[in-house]
Design an enzyme around this catalytic site. Structure first.
Site, PDB file in Angstrom:
ATOM      1  N   TYR A   1       7.419 -10.127   6.675  1.00  0.00           N
ATOM      2  CA  TYR A   1       7.216  -8.688   6.871  1.00  0.00           C
ATOM      3  C   TYR A   1       7.835  -8.276   8.203  1.00  0.00           C
ATOM      4  O   TYR A   1       7.805  -9.044   9.174  1.00  0.00           O
ATOM      5  CB  TYR A   1       5.726  -8.335   6.907  1.00  0.00           C
ATOM      6  CG  TYR A   1       5.053  -8.265   5.566  1.00  0.00           C
ATOM      7  CD1 TYR A   1       5.049  -7.081   4.829  1.00  0.00           C
ATOM      8  CD2 TYR A   1       4.403  -9.371   5.032  1.00  0.00           C
ATOM      9  CE1 TYR A   1       4.419  -7.002   3.596  1.00  0.00           C
ATOM     10  CE2 TYR A   1       3.767  -9.306   3.797  1.00  0.00           C
ATOM     11  CZ  TYR A   1       3.776  -8.121   3.090  1.00  0.00           C
ATOM     12  OH  TYR A   1       3.145  -8.042   1.869  1.00  0.00           O
TER      13      TYR A   1
ATOM     14  N   ASP B   1       0.818  -1.209   0.000  1.00  0.00           N
ATOM     15  CA  ASP B   1       0.000   0.000   0.000  1.00  0.00           C
ATOM     16  C   ASP B   1       0.855   1.265   0.000  1.00  0.00           C
ATOM     17  O   ASP B   1       2.073   1.215   0.207  1.00  0.00           O
ATOM     18  CB  ASP B   1      -0.911   0.024   1.232  1.00  0.00           C
ATOM     19  CG  ASP B   1      -2.018  -1.006   1.152  1.00  0.00           C
ATOM     20  OD1 ASP B   1      -2.443  -1.329   0.029  1.00  0.00           O
ATOM     21  OD2 ASP B   1      -2.456  -1.497   2.209  1.00  0.00           O
TER      22      ASP B   1
END
Length: 253
Positions: free
Chosen positions: A112, A53
């Site tokens: 992540y 994003d």
């Protein structure tokens, strides 16, 4: 045509995300501009392992693309891409892959990392590279919450409403929080895939638990109920990094 796999890094601050969008600056668009130059100005459409994003960074995003002609010198190709893309993109490695190899659909696991600054005053130097939370956090409570995320679960309660994926079962192999120093935490998530905004929603929930505004058992409630309303807020994008995408070994071409 020859297919290539590339590992890239980027600072997501000034991008509207990874994937191309109309009238928006994206990582995909910037790289495709350079690839077109290297392909006699014919369009090149790349494929990524997944989207990130707006504001989210990457140490090790993976893409693939096809270029005309025979296989090129890989270091020259990497250098050409790296030097012609903007300063907030780095091309770390380029490899040859089979024509049917796909960055998104090839079996892989992702890692992540999320960086959080926890202090009374925010450092102006970290405003684009770490998230910030000024209130007290209990490390032990956050550790307990993270442990409950490990394993195979239906993560519907941790995904955002924009998710178009039907199967929301994922496996998390590692969910760990490390206290780097008195004012900094690192969250690590490694799994076989993640849903839309899943990592940021998990982090936001764990922070709320660490601030003693939710019990550790709330994780169980979110997983069993599959209700997003029981989870915490979505954590800010600037703390999130796609660390690594790891694939099964590629057979020799």
């Amino acid at each position: 045509m020859t297919r290539y796999k590339a590992t890239i890094a980027y600072d997501g601050t000034d991008f509207a995300g990874f994937q191309s969008q109309t009238n928006q600056r994206t990582v995909q668009e910037e790289i495709e501009k350079v690839l077109s130059k290297l392909n006699s100005f014919e369009p090149v459409i790349l494929q990524g392992s997944g989207r990130t994003d707006s504001g989210v960074h990457a140490f090790g995003q993976v893409i693939h693309f096809d270029l005309n002609g025979k296989a090129r010198d890989l270091e020259r190709l990497r250098f050409g891409l790296d030097t012609q893309t903007p300063a907030d993109i780095a091309v770390k490695k380029v490899e040859l892959v089979p024509d049917d190899w796909h960055a998104r659909y090839q079996k892989h696991e992702k890692t992540y990392e999320y960086y959080l600054e926890n202090s009374v005053t925010r450092s102006p130097f970290h405003r684009h590279s770490k998230a910030y939370f000024r209130y007290p956090l209990n490390f032990e409570l956050m550790q307990g919450a993270m442990a409950k995320l490990v394993g195979q679960h239906d993560f519907t309660g941790f995904t955002a409403s924009g998710s178009s994926v039907d199967d929301k079962v994922r496996t998390i192999y590692q969910a760990e929080i490390i206290q780097l120093d008195k004012e900094n935490f690192k969250f690590i998530f490694r799994g076989n895939g993640f849903l839309y905004k899943q990592v940021r929603n998990m982090v936001g929930t764990v922070i709320k638990i660490g601030n003693d505004r939710m019990p550790v058992s709330q994780i169980d409630k979110i997983l069993t109920s599959k209700n997003r309303n029981f989870a915490g807020p979505t954590a800010a994008p600037e703390g999130l990094y796609l660390k690594e995408v790891k694939y099964e070994p590629i057979n020799e071409i």
